[in-house]
Design a protein around this motif. Structure first.
Motif, PDB file in Angstrom:
ATOM      1  N   LYS A 234       1.014  -1.113   0.097  1.00  0.00           N
ATOM      2  CA  LYS A 234      -0.125  -0.064   0.016  1.00  0.00           C
ATOM      3  C   LYS A 234       0.735   1.217  -0.056  1.00  0.00           C
ATOM      4  CE  LYS A 234      -3.602   2.427   2.378  1.00  0.00           C
ATOM      5  NZ  LYS A 234      -4.626   2.623   3.647  1.00  0.00           N
ATOM      6  N   VAL A 235       0.842   2.026  -1.148  1.00  0.00           N
ATOM      7  CA  VAL A 235       1.517   3.116  -1.269  1.00  0.00           C
ATOM      8  C   VAL A 235       0.908   4.379  -0.442  1.00  0.00           C
ATOM      9  CG1 VAL A 235       2.713   4.729  -2.830  1.00  0.00           C
ATOM     10  CG2 VAL A 235       2.677   2.363  -3.551  1.00  0.00           C
ATOM     11  N   GLN A 236       1.583   4.904   0.450  1.00  0.00           N
ATOM     12  CA  GLN A 236       1.290   5.988   1.368  1.00  0.00           C
ATOM     13  C   GLN A 236       2.444   6.929   1.784  1.00  0.00           C
ATOM     14  OE1 GLN A 236      -1.043   3.878   4.572  1.00  0.00           O
ATOM     15  NE2 GLN A 236       0.944   2.795   4.833  1.00  0.00           N
ATOM     16  N   ASP A 237       2.069   7.841   2.637  1.00  0.00           N
ATOM     17  CA  ASP A 237       3.299   8.459   3.061  1.00  0.00           C
ATOM     18  C   ASP A 237       3.903   7.823   4.073  1.00  0.00           C
ATOM     19  OD1 ASP A 237       2.190  11.044   1.984  1.00  0.00           O
ATOM     20  OD2 ASP A 237       1.181  11.759   3.637  1.00  0.00           O
ATOM     21  N   GLN A 243      10.649  10.442   6.983  1.00  0.00           N
ATOM     22  CA  GLN A 243      10.481  11.589   6.598  1.00  0.00           C
ATOM     23  C   GLN A 243      11.521  12.686   7.124  1.00  0.00           C
ATOM     24  OE1 GLN A 243       6.923  13.521   5.702  1.00  0.00           O
ATOM     25  NE2 GLN A 243       5.837  11.710   5.653  1.00  0.00           N
ATOM     26  N   ASP A 244      11.768  12.373   8.371  1.00  0.00           N
ATOM     27  CA  ASP A 244      12.564  13.390   9.078  1.00  0.00           C
ATOM     28  C   ASP A 244      14.165  13.163   8.511  1.00  0.00           C
ATOM     29  OD1 ASP A 244      10.574  14.519  10.390  1.00  0.00           O
ATOM     30  OD2 ASP A 244      10.773  13.458  12.231  1.00  0.00           O
ATOM     31  N   ARG A 245      14.263  11.868   8.426  1.00  0.00           N
ATOM     32  CA  ARG A 245      15.636  11.486   7.972  1.00  0.00           C
ATOM     33  C   ARG A 245      16.118  12.191   6.519  1.00  0.00           C
ATOM     34  NH1 ARG A 245      17.778  10.626  12.132  1.00  0.00           N
ATOM     35  NH2 ARG A 245      18.248   8.819  13.095  1.00  0.00           N
ATOM     36  N   LEU A 246      15.120  11.968   5.886  1.00  0.00           N
ATOM     37  CA  LEU A 246      15.195  12.527   4.492  1.00  0.00           C
ATOM     38  C   LEU A 246      14.989  14.099   4.386  1.00  0.00           C
ATOM     39  CD1 LEU A 246      13.052  10.306   2.289  1.00  0.00           C
ATOM     40  CD2 LEU A 246      15.620  10.285   2.855  1.00  0.00           C
ATOM     41  N   LYS A 247      14.202  14.716   5.142  1.00  0.00           N
ATOM     42  CA  LYS A 247      14.040  16.168   5.281  1.00  0.00           C
ATOM     43  C   LYS A 247      15.386  16.722   5.813  1.00  0.00           C
ATOM     44  CE  LYS A 247       9.125  16.456   6.088  1.00  0.00           C
ATOM     45  NZ  LYS A 247       8.178  16.799   7.151  1.00  0.00           N
ATOM     46  N   VAL A 248      15.990  16.163   6.611  1.00  0.00           N
ATOM     47  CA  VAL A 248      17.383  16.985   7.273  1.00  0.00           C
ATOM     48  C   VAL A 248      18.472  16.970   6.348  1.00  0.00           C
ATOM     49  CG1 VAL A 248      18.588  14.898   8.275  1.00  0.00           C
ATOM     50  CG2 VAL A 248      18.488  17.090   9.654  1.00  0.00           C
ATOM     51  N   ILE A 249      18.512  16.059   5.419  1.00  0.00           N
ATOM     52  CA  ILE A 249      19.445  16.126   4.363  1.00  0.00           C
ATOM     53  C   ILE A 249      18.931  16.814   2.982  1.00  0.00           C
ATOM     54  CG2 ILE A 249      20.911  14.100   5.341  1.00  0.00           C
ATOM     55  CD1 ILE A 249      19.756  12.771   3.087  1.00  0.00           C
ATOM     56  N   GLY A 250      17.860  17.430   3.059  1.00  0.00           N
ATOM     57  CA  GLY A 250      17.306  18.430   2.058  1.00  0.00           C
ATOM     58  C   GLY A 250      16.654  17.526   1.018  1.00  0.00           C
ATOM     59  N   LEU A 251      16.055  16.266   1.290  1.00  0.00           N
ATOM     60  CA  LEU A 251      15.242  15.748   0.363  1.00  0.00           C
ATOM     61  C   LEU A 251      14.029  15.912   0.767  1.00  0.00           C
ATOM     62  CD1 LEU A 251      17.223  12.327   0.083  1.00  0.00           C
ATOM     63  CD2 LEU A 251      17.329  14.459  -1.473  1.00  0.00           C
ATOM     64  N   ARG A 252      12.833  15.692  -0.447  1.00  0.00           N
ATOM     65  CA  ARG A 252      11.448  15.700  -0.300  1.00  0.00           C
ATOM     66  C   ARG A 252      10.979  14.481  -0.105  1.00  0.00           C
ATOM     67  NH1 ARG A 252       7.086  15.932  -3.823  1.00  0.00           N
ATOM     68  NH2 ARG A 252       8.728  15.774  -5.519  1.00  0.00           N
ATOM     69  N   PRO A 253      10.281  14.056   0.883  1.00  0.00           N
ATOM     70  CA  PRO A 253       9.477  12.702   0.962  1.00  0.00           C
ATOM     71  C   PRO A 253       8.314  12.578  -0.060  1.00  0.00           C
ATOM     72  CG  PRO A 253       9.972  13.765   3.226  1.00  0.00           C
ATOM     73  CD  PRO A 253      10.103  15.009   2.123  1.00  0.00           C
ATOM     74  N   ILE A 254       8.376  11.477  -0.775  1.00  0.00           N
ATOM     75  CA  ILE A 254       7.227  11.339  -1.856  1.00  0.00           C
ATOM     76  C   ILE A 254       6.316  10.294  -1.287  1.00  0.00           C
ATOM     77  CG2 ILE A 254       7.162  10.793  -4.298  1.00  0.00           C
ATOM     78  CD1 ILE A 254       9.927  11.593  -4.690  1.00  0.00           C
ATOM     79  N   ASN A 255       6.711   8.962  -1.281  1.00  0.00           N
ATOM     80  CA  ASN A 255       5.881   8.208  -0.641  1.00  0.00           C
ATOM     81  C   ASN A 255       6.897   6.833   0.166  1.00  0.00           C
ATOM     82  OD1 ASN A 255       6.569   6.083  -2.725  1.00  0.00           O
ATOM     83  ND2 ASN A 255       5.363   7.329  -4.042  1.00  0.00           N
ATOM     84  N   ASN A 256       6.136   5.875   0.725  1.00  0.00           N
ATOM     85  CA  ASN A 256       6.894   5.139   1.522  1.00  0.00           C
ATOM     86  C   ASN A 256       7.841   4.203   0.641  1.00  0.00           C
ATOM     87  OD1 ASN A 256       4.702   3.673   0.326  1.00  0.00           O
ATOM     88  ND2 ASN A 256       4.068   2.745   2.353  1.00  0.00           N
ATOM     89  N   VAL A 257       7.684   4.040  -0.576  1.00  0.00           N
ATOM     90  CA  VAL A 257       8.504   3.013  -1.543  1.00  0.00           C
ATOM     91  C   VAL A 257       9.647   3.806  -1.935  1.00  0.00           C
ATOM     92  CG1 VAL A 257       8.619   1.502  -3.524  1.00  0.00           C
ATOM     93  CG2 VAL A 257       6.564   1.434  -2.098  1.00  0.00           C
ATOM     94  N   ASP A 334       3.191   4.720  -8.118  1.00  0.00           N
ATOM     95  CA  ASP A 334       2.413   5.729  -7.775  1.00  0.00           C
ATOM     96  C   ASP A 334       1.225   5.547  -6.798  1.00  0.00           C
ATOM     97  OD1 ASP A 334       0.449   4.373  -9.263  1.00  0.00           O
ATOM     98  OD2 ASP A 334       0.815   5.432 -11.030  1.00  0.00           O
ATOM     99  N   ALA A 335       0.312   6.219  -6.512  1.00  0.00           N
ATOM    100  CA  ALA A 335      -0.584   5.882  -5.440  1.00  0.00           C
ATOM    101  C   ALA A 335      -1.374   4.611  -5.543  1.00  0.00           C
ATOM    102  CB  ALA A 335      -1.679   6.936  -5.268  1.00  0.00           C
ATOM    103  N   ASP A 336      -1.282   4.349  -6.882  1.00  0.00           N
ATOM    104  CA  ASP A 336      -2.223   2.580  -7.192  1.00  0.00           C
ATOM    105  C   ASP A 336      -1.332   1.667  -7.728  1.00  0.00           C
ATOM    106  OD1 ASP A 336      -4.655   4.403  -7.648  1.00  0.00           O
ATOM    107  OD2 ASP A 336      -4.281   4.959  -9.617  1.00  0.00           O
TER     108      ASP A 336
END
Length: 799
Positions: A234-237, A243-257, A334-336
């Protein structure tokens, strides 16, 4: 490259502060360009408290508001007016009391004040997720678990920890350090402690319900290709921690995969790519090259024409991804998406670099593949990612790992001698310590005899293939700062052709440094856009990047980059100089030219309380140029006005037919290209010409003249097109014996003068080396000057 301090601690135990670690990283060759303190949640939830809603009643004067009393752990509860539809008595909530500041996801931060809302006093705010940066929801207030403890700071409840980000200037040869694991390995060698890896012993395949076969047609471009499938996801946030791990190095979270693939890339250095398995309609994946001109639309929506040299990941003959560079728009997750095909490969660095350059695509994956990835981590990276995706997205691992690895890439094997290590480093390091450092670096070491080690270097250390490379590795871990500076230096006398180039350079460098200039050293490799004549540029056959693909034709553009770098860091007042070479092609050959660049910008001097700060001008630069030429004994020069597309305005200095230096103001287009906003003045010396001229200079010593100098002034009204240089030439032609110096001390142009005219006030220094000048001699010289100025320059002498 950005490295998170907290993330790094997952790979190695660290007992140093971020500031201390910054110095250590720089010492061992991973230069820390900046260290920044960051917060996973902006504001860090500072001042926010966990509270309990004791009562909740409708507001008497507003239909959509409620009046609550909230326990924050103090002696008395607080009254808060709340408009959330889901607020109710008994809830544990996050409260922003009066005096605290809230940082919403959208909009500006605001401070909570005591307020009267529709006649009722409110002493704070009960917060929704998006109002404090903890989530996107604004459907109502954030309701916490019933066991949340009242009065606890929200920062402690959510276990928020400040982080530090190291900006590391990774050199192209250090592909092994292009991840948190890579940096941890180096630190492990420095601290002599082991780094940690996640436990993958529990990895298991759930079934074989979705096996997608893979074929690799070009084993040179793709030496290893590993893959696996995962079904029922199930693709979701992603969860907050990821998310915090990626944000702190300047990456934008997209989805869990996708976030998991980025987590593995930046954590372990192995690029991964996830395909929607349902879109692999042929039921098989082929790694191959397609026909020249095949069209392919990448993730950014751009349709590109492929080269027959581009390695592609294909759904039979349909391209899905440019191998090691960029994914396709039609095959992504993607989400589907319910099933994924997960790729973990080792691609040839040269192939990826050429493809990346050809299409102008620079990605985190291509950055690592171009420099050399680790062929031995592909399977472990797949297991880490598959287990994490299964944890975050559900589903099952629905195939065994497919691992196509026809020719195993072996370790680099060679020998190193202890005596060669100590000889090159210049200090005696014990054999035990040398071996300890080598082993700590992950290099296998076996003693052949008392003086020789047989080494086995893992292939992820792409730059360690020779004895001298290992010596460099030992030195950087041992510490450059631990090498003592000798108190005695032995040298032999030698004879060189005069003038000695290095001595001359050092003399001028000392002169410039004493006058406030700082020396810079810029890269000789630069961008094609910086070349004034791209046809004559020297192109690199196999460049690391498009930004380093040609040799510089001028020292200016790299120097302007240095200006921009300093100005962006609030250091706008600059005086730079650089000795360096420029390069160009000529008649099927190559030409190198030694040059010197001077550059000034910003304020002339440091701001003081008792005087205004003045901006640097063209004339400040001209004074520096004149002083430099005078120091070299090249004082007899001619000047012409400058007509050059590199300058807004300026001068050219000549000695006979040879041009010594051009100086003026850099054009706006050049400044814009380099990202410089302030005016910049620079001088470009042909250093080869100057060195050739000063070969002919002879040092002449003479006694200080015992007879006094005399100064006389003249004020001239002349045409605007008459230059000071032409007046100076007339003066020296008038009298070569007594006139020693001519200067201008005032220039006036204004409405009080006839149209087309200007006024020059000149001074003349006269001196006779044999006797004191008499009044008659001085008067005769001045009358001759007046006569020649009138006849040759059309001057009118102002009384």
């Amino acid at each position: 490259m950005k490295i998170s301090y907290n993330w790094l601690k997952e790979f190695i135990t660290i007992h140093k502060t971020a500031n201390e670690l910054s110095l250590i990283l720089t010492d061992i060759g991973l230069e820390v360009e900046s260290l920044e303190k960051v917060q996973a949640i902006i504001g860090g939830l500072q001042g926010l408290v966990i509270g309990e809603v004791l009562t909740c009643v409708p507001h008497p004067n507003a239909d959509k508001l409620n009046i609550t009393t909230v326990n924050l752990g103090a002696e008395n509860p607080f009254q808060i007016v709340c408009g959330a539809p889901n607020v109710a008595a008994g809830q544990k909530v996050v409260v922003a009391p009066v005096g605290s500041t809230v940082y919403p996801l959208s909009g500006e931060p605001f401070k909570i004040k005591e307020a009267k809302i529709r006649g009722e006093v409110s002493f704070g705010m009960i917060c929704a997720e998006d109002e404090i940066g903890l989530g996107k929801s604004h459907n109502g207030i954030m309701v916490l678990p019933a066991d949340a403890k009242v009065g606890v700071l929200a920062k402690d409840f959510f276990d928020l920890e400040d982080d530090f980000v190291f900006e590391i200037g990774l050199t192209p040869n250090r592909a092994d350090a292009a991840s948190h694991l890579g940096v941890a390995r180096d630190l492990g060698a420095y601290f002599r402690s082991a780094h940690k890896m996640p436990d993958i012993s529990t990895f298991k395949v759930d079934d074989e319900s979705l096996v997608i076969p893979v074929s690799v047609e070009d084993a040179t471009a793709c030496p290893r290709y590993s893959s696996i499938t995962i079904s029922g996801i199930k693709v979701q946030d992603s969860p907050a921690w990821l998310q915090d791990r990626l944000k702190v190095i300047g990456l934008r979270p997209i989805n869990n995969v996708v976030d998991v693939t980025n987590f593995v890339l930046h954590g372990f250095g192995q690029p991964l790519h996830a395909f929607d398995a349902a879109k692999i309609t042929s039921g098989k994946v082929m790694v191959k090259k397609l026909a020249e001109g095949t069209l392919f639309t990448t993730l950014d929506g751009v349709e590109r024409k492929l080269s027959d040299a581009d390695l592609m990941i294909c759904n039979n003959d349909e391209p899905m991804c440019i191998a090691g560079v960029f994914g396709g728009k039609s095959s992504g997750v993607d989400a589907d998406t319910k099933t994924i095909f997960l790729e973990s490969a080792y691609f040839n660095s040269v192939s990826v670099r050429k493809t990346s350059k050809r299409h102008g695509l620079k990605t985190d994956a291509s950055f690592r593949y171009e420099r050399g990835a680790d062929p031995n981590i592909t399977v472990d990276a797949l297991k880490i990612a598959a287990m994490l995706i299964k944890e975050l997205a559900g589903g099952k691992i629905s195939s065994s790992i497919s691992d196509i690895y026809p020719a195993v890439i072996k370790d680099f094997e060679f020998e190193v001698k202890y005596q060669n290590i100590n000889k090159l480093i210049g200090v005696d390091i014990s054999k035990d310590e040398i071996k300890e450092i080598i082993v700590a670096l992950g290099i296998g070491a076996k003693e052949m005899d008392v003086e020789t080690l047989a080494l086995s270097v893992p292939p992820y250390k792409v730059d360690v293939t020779r004895e001298v490379d290992v010596i460099e590795e030992v030195l950087r871990i041992y510490g450059y700062n631990n090498i003592p500076i000798p108190t005695k230096i032995n040298a032999s006398l030698g004879y060189g052709i005069k003038p000695d180039k290095e001595n001359t350079n050092n003399t001028i460098a000392d002169l410039l440094s004493a006058n406030g200039f700082a020396e810079i050293m810029c890269n000789s490799l630069t961008k094609p856009a910086y070349s004034k004549n791209i046809d004559a540029a020297v192109h690199i056959l196999n460049p690391l990047s498009n930004d380093l693909s040609v040799m510089r034709q001028s020292l200016l553009m790299p120097a302007l980059e240095s200006v921009a770098y300093n100005q962006n860091r609030k250091n706008p007042n600059l005086k730079f100089f650089e000795f360096g070479k420029t390069y160009q092609t000529k008649n099927d050959g190559y030409v190198e030219n030694q040059r010197l660049l001077l550059l000034i910008t910003g304020s002339k001097e440091t701001e003081q309380w008792n005087q205004d700060s003045k901006a640097s001008s063209f004339y400040n630069l001209k004074a520096a140029v004149d002083g430099l030429l005078s120091r070299l004994g090249v004082a007899s020069y001619q000047t012409d006005t400058l007509e050059d597309e590199e300058f807004v305005y300026g001068l050219k200095y000549f000695r006979g037919q040879q041009m010594l230096v051009k100086l003026g103001a850099a054009t706006q287009s050049d400044r814009k290209l380099a990202g410089v906003h302030a005016e910049v003045f620079y001088a470009d010396f042909d250093w080869d010409v100057l060195l050739n001229i000063i070969k002919k200079n002879k040092v002449i010593n003479k006694e200080v003249n015992k007879f006094p100098q005399v100064r006389r002034d003249l004020s001239l009204l002349i045409d605007k097109n008459i230059t000071f240089e032409s007046l100076k030439t007339i003066a020296f032609k008038t009298d070569k014996k007594f006139i020693k110096e001519v200067g201008v001390f005032d220039v006036y142009e204004g409405n009080k003068l006839p149209e087309g005219k200007k006024s020059y006030a000149l001074y003349f220094i006269l001196q006779d080396e044999a006797q004191t000048l008499s009044d008659n001699q001085i008067e005769a010289v001045m009358q001759n000057l007046i006569k020649n100025f009138e006849q040759q320059a059309g001057a009118e002498i102002r009384k």
